[in-house]
Design a protein around this motif. Structure first.
Motif, PDB file in Angstrom:
ATOM      1  N   TYR A 188       0.829  -1.202   0.000  1.00  0.00           N
ATOM      2  CA  TYR A 188       0.000   0.000   0.000  1.00  0.00           C
ATOM      3  C   TYR A 188       0.863   1.251   0.000  1.00  0.00           C
ATOM      4  N   SER A 189       0.312   2.310  -0.588  1.00  0.00           N
ATOM      5  CA  SER A 189       0.846   3.660  -0.433  1.00  0.00           C
ATOM      6  C   SER A 189      -0.265   4.509   0.160  1.00  0.00           C
ATOM      7  N   VAL A 190      -0.008   5.122   1.305  1.00  0.00           N
ATOM      8  CA  VAL A 190      -1.016   5.919   2.003  1.00  0.00           C
ATOM      9  C   VAL A 190      -0.647   7.391   1.841  1.00  0.00           C
ATOM     10  N   HIS A 191      -1.553   8.165   1.258  1.00  0.00           N
ATOM     11  CA  HIS A 191      -1.304   9.570   0.921  1.00  0.00           C
ATOM     12  C   HIS A 191      -2.006  10.485   1.928  1.00  0.00           C
ATOM     13  N   PHE A 192      -1.228  11.365   2.551  1.00  0.00           N
ATOM     14  CA  PHE A 192      -1.739  12.304   3.552  1.00  0.00           C
ATOM     15  C   PHE A 192      -1.755  13.702   2.954  1.00  0.00           C
ATOM     16  N   THR A 193      -2.913  14.359   3.023  1.00  0.00           N
ATOM     17  CA  THR A 193      -3.045  15.740   2.563  1.00  0.00           C
ATOM     18  C   THR A 193      -3.367  16.619   3.760  1.00  0.00           C
ATOM     19  N   GLY A 194      -2.470  17.550   4.075  1.00  0.00           N
ATOM     20  CA  GLY A 194      -2.673  18.451   5.196  1.00  0.00           C
ATOM     21  C   GLY A 194      -2.871  19.876   4.735  1.00  0.00           C
ATOM     22  N   LEU A 195      -2.325  20.816   5.483  1.00  0.00           N
ATOM     23  CA  LEU A 195      -2.435  22.232   5.143  1.00  0.00           C
ATOM     24  C   LEU A 195      -1.092  22.886   5.405  1.00  0.00           C
ATOM     25  N   GLU A 196      -0.487  23.433   4.360  1.00  0.00           N
ATOM     26  CA  GLU A 196       0.812  24.064   4.498  1.00  0.00           C
ATOM     27  C   GLU A 196       0.689  25.395   5.236  1.00  0.00           C
ATOM     28  N   GLY A 197       1.794  25.824   5.790  1.00  0.00           N
ATOM     29  CA  GLY A 197       1.859  27.108   6.476  1.00  0.00           C
ATOM     30  C   GLY A 197       3.274  27.371   6.941  1.00  0.00           C
TER      31      GLY A 197
ATOM     32  N   ASP B 157      -8.319  -2.294  11.509  1.00  0.00           N
ATOM     33  CA  ASP B 157      -7.737  -1.484  12.577  1.00  0.00           C
ATOM     34  C   ASP B 157      -7.257  -0.135  12.044  1.00  0.00           C
ATOM     35  N   LEU B 158      -6.572  -0.152  10.904  1.00  0.00           N
ATOM     36  CA  LEU B 158      -6.064   1.092  10.337  1.00  0.00           C
ATOM     37  C   LEU B 158      -7.197   2.000   9.869  1.00  0.00           C
ATOM     38  N   HIS B 159      -8.257   1.415   9.333  1.00  0.00           N
ATOM     39  CA  HIS B 159      -9.409   2.228   8.927  1.00  0.00           C
ATOM     40  C   HIS B 159     -10.018   2.933  10.142  1.00  0.00           C
ATOM     41  N   GLU B 160     -10.169   2.191  11.247  1.00  0.00           N
ATOM     42  CA  GLU B 160     -10.727   2.777  12.465  1.00  0.00           C
ATOM     43  C   GLU B 160      -9.800   3.848  13.015  1.00  0.00           C
ATOM     44  N   PHE B 161      -8.492   3.593  12.982  1.00  0.00           N
ATOM     45  CA  PHE B 161      -7.519   4.547  13.501  1.00  0.00           C
ATOM     46  C   PHE B 161      -7.546   5.851  12.712  1.00  0.00           C
ATOM     47  N   CYS B 162      -7.606   5.751  11.384  1.00  0.00           N
ATOM     48  CA  CYS B 162      -7.647   6.952  10.554  1.00  0.00           C
ATOM     49  C   CYS B 162      -8.969   7.696  10.723  1.00  0.00           C
ATOM     50  N   THR B 163     -10.059   6.954  10.713  1.00  0.00           N
ATOM     51  CA  THR B 163     -11.389   7.562  10.755  1.00  0.00           C
ATOM     52  C   THR B 163     -11.679   8.251  12.084  1.00  0.00           C
ATOM     53  N   HIS B 164     -11.283   7.640  13.179  1.00  0.00           N
ATOM     54  CA  HIS B 164     -11.682   8.137  14.504  1.00  0.00           C
ATOM     55  C   HIS B 164     -10.572   8.820  15.287  1.00  0.00           C
ATOM     56  N   HIS B 165      -9.322   8.701  14.834  1.00  0.00           N
ATOM     57  CA  HIS B 165      -8.225   9.296  15.590  1.00  0.00           C
ATOM     58  C   HIS B 165      -7.429  10.325  14.790  1.00  0.00           C
ATOM     59  N   LEU B 166      -7.105  10.040  13.549  1.00  0.00           N
ATOM     60  CA  LEU B 166      -6.290  10.968  12.773  1.00  0.00           C
ATOM     61  C   LEU B 166      -7.115  12.027  12.053  1.00  0.00           C
ATOM     62  N   LEU B 167      -8.094  11.616  11.294  1.00  0.00           N
ATOM     63  CA  LEU B 167      -8.844  12.565  10.460  1.00  0.00           C
ATOM     64  C   LEU B 167      -9.594  13.638  11.247  1.00  0.00           C
TER      65      LEU B 167
ATOM     66  N   GLY C  44      -8.762  15.239  13.950  1.00  0.00           N
ATOM     67  CA  GLY C  44      -7.814  16.295  14.287  1.00  0.00           C
ATOM     68  C   GLY C  44      -7.357  17.072  13.065  1.00  0.00           C
ATOM     69  N   MET C  45      -7.154  16.384  11.965  1.00  0.00           N
ATOM     70  CA  MET C  45      -6.733  17.059  10.745  1.00  0.00           C
ATOM     71  C   MET C  45      -7.818  17.995  10.233  1.00  0.00           C
ATOM     72  N   ARG C  46      -9.042  17.522  10.213  1.00  0.00           N
ATOM     73  CA  ARG C  46     -10.142  18.289   9.615  1.00  0.00           C
ATOM     74  C   ARG C  46     -10.668  19.374  10.543  1.00  0.00           C
ATOM     75  N   ALA C  47     -10.336  19.304  11.815  1.00  0.00           N
ATOM     76  CA  ALA C  47     -10.704  20.390  12.716  1.00  0.00           C
ATOM     77  C   ALA C  47      -9.997  21.681  12.315  1.00  0.00           C
ATOM     78  N   VAL C  48      -8.834  21.567  11.687  1.00  0.00           N
ATOM     79  CA  VAL C  48      -8.081  22.724  11.222  1.00  0.00           C
ATOM     80  C   VAL C  48      -8.301  22.966   9.732  1.00  0.00           C
ATOM     81  N   ALA C  49      -8.340  21.894   8.956  1.00  0.00           N
ATOM     82  CA  ALA C  49      -8.482  21.994   7.494  1.00  0.00           C
ATOM     83  C   ALA C  49      -9.506  20.965   7.023  1.00  0.00           C
ATOM     84  N   PRO C  50     -10.734  21.373   6.762  1.00  0.00           N
ATOM     85  CA  PRO C  50     -11.778  20.420   6.359  1.00  0.00           C
ATOM     86  C   PRO C  50     -11.426  19.598   5.126  1.00  0.00           C
ATOM     87  N   MET C  51     -10.541  20.106   4.295  1.00  0.00           N
ATOM     88  CA  MET C  51     -10.171  19.369   3.083  1.00  0.00           C
ATOM     89  C   MET C  51      -9.072  18.337   3.321  1.00  0.00           C
ATOM     90  N   ALA C  52      -8.544  18.272   4.526  1.00  0.00           N
ATOM     91  CA  ALA C  52      -7.485  17.311   4.815  1.00  0.00           C
ATOM     92  C   ALA C  52      -7.988  15.885   4.609  1.00  0.00           C
TER      93      ALA C  52
END
Length: 385
Positions: free
Chosen positions: A178-187, A271-281, A283-291
């Motif tokens: 797999y390749s997992v692509h993360f899109t955040g917000l630059e600054g 497990d990874l789907h749950e981790f991304c959905t409920h733990h990572l995303l 926090g990311m989208r609280a700052v940048a909804p497009m993350a």
């Protein structure tokens, strides 16, 4: 041997690196098999630049024996070859060239014997499968499988001729990449709370992979013959960011797992789907909804699971005279054929130690041993399964 060497030299001359087309090689093999009396089908991929070949000699019935090999080879760029990798040469009892052992030697030997099989395939058919893109995820075999299922007439036994020094192999782990692509917000790096650092979230993802890797050790089957006996996870790359003082807006994690048993892959993915959905995303989208976090499936290839009943194993043991079958750490297309209901085994000439290296070679004595194996296999076609 002479005919096999002639065909092998022809196959080596086709530079079928996975990134390039294999059509010329497939068309060449199709002609050789058709001349021997085989019924040949060629299946192109959606791009039209790649193809699988499937051919049959003998009666149009279930229960046949499939000989399978992949046509693609790994690149030669930046490798220090002492001769042209696309021109087979003989030195010191070895045939050199890209693909000689992995795995055009087996394909050449099988095709060279097609005229013999045409005389012997009275009660049981023999099939030939030559696939594309095994080296980058077994894409060809995965595309071929549903087409063969739809044909209705199915082989019973599959012999995959990967280089095993003619040892009989009945199992290997799967390979999921797999390749997992993360899109955040630059600054600006001076205000990290105003951005979403994709690299930092990728690091948290990798940390979760490491936790799962440890947890999987406790799930190892007690009777596992694999080494190590559990499902493994490896992080191959973490790439992201542009400068020291810029919040990273992009990152990518490349990773793989090699399941030792059915179910482990589903456990990890869930497990990874749950981790991304409920733990990572969140926090990311609280700052940048497009993350976002997008998982790209590079390849999901099932392993070959050893079974108590396996006609392919028994045939290979009888033809080689070996007392038992083993396991290997590398992956093959065998699990794909097993999932179709075939009984599968891996057995072919040459050493995997020579594969993917500069000055790849197959020893002439190994090629001769592979030819003898395939010659003896012809006698099996005179008796119904």
């Amino acid at each position: 041997m002479t005919r096999t060497r002639e065909i092998l030299g022809q196959l080596i001359a086709y530079p079928t690196v996975s990134a390039d087309s294999n059509l010329a090689l497939i068309e060449h093999l199709a002609g050789l098999l058709a001349d021997a009396g085989a019924r040949v089908e060629v299946f192109r991929d959606p791009s039209g630049g790649k193809a699988n070949l499937f051919a049959t000699i003998g009666p149009d019935i279930d229960g046949g024996i499939l000989l399978s090999g992949h046509s693609d080879v790994v690149p030669v760029a930046d490798q220090a070859w002492t001769s042209d990798p696309w021109a087979m040469v003989e030195r010191d009892g070895r045939l050199y060239g890209r693909g000689t052992c992995d795995m055009k030697g087996f394909i050449a030997a099988a095709v060279a014997l097609a005229p013999v099989y045409a005389q012997k395939a009275i009660a049981r058919p023999i099939h030939f499968a030559v696939t594309h893109d095994e080296e980058i995820g077994c894409l060809g075999a995965q595309a071929l499988a549903p087409l063969l299922q739809a044909r209705g007439v199915k082989p019973r036994v599959a012999i995959i001729g990967e280089p095993t020094l003619m040892r009989v192999i009945e199992g290997h782990k799967g390979c999921y990449e797999y390749s997992v692509h993360f899109t955040g917000l630059e600054g600006h790096g001076s205000a990290p709370e105003r951005g979403v650092n994709a690299v930092e979230y990728a690091v948290r993802y990798v940390a979760r992979l490491l936790e799962l890797r440890e947890a999987l050790k406790a799930l190892a089957p007690p009777d596992s013959r694999f080494e190590p006996p559990w499902t493994t996870i490896n992080t191959g790359a973490l790439v992201g960011g542009v400068a020291h003082n810029v919040i990273a807006g992009k990152a990518r994690v490349d990773w793989e797992m090699r399941p030792a048993q059915p179910g482990d892959a589903d456990l990890v993915k869930a497990d990874l789907h749950e981790f991304c959905t409920h733990h990572l995303l969140p926090g990311m989208r609280a700052v940048a909804p497009m993350a976002d976090i997008i998982t790209e499936v590079i390849g999901e290839v099932d392993g070959l699971i050893p079974t108590s009943e396996n006609e392919a194993r028994e045939i290979a043991l009888a033809l080689t005279g070996a007392n038992g079958a083993g396991l290997v750490p590398f992956g093959t297309e065998a699990g794909i054929f097993q999932a179709m209901g075939m009984q599968a085994v891996i057995c072919g000439p040459g050493s995997i130690e020579q594969a993917h290296k500069p000055d790849e070679f197959i020893a002439l004595e190994q090629l001769a041993e592979g030819i003898r194996f395939l010659e003896r296999l012809g006698d099996r076609l005179q008796v119904a399964p």
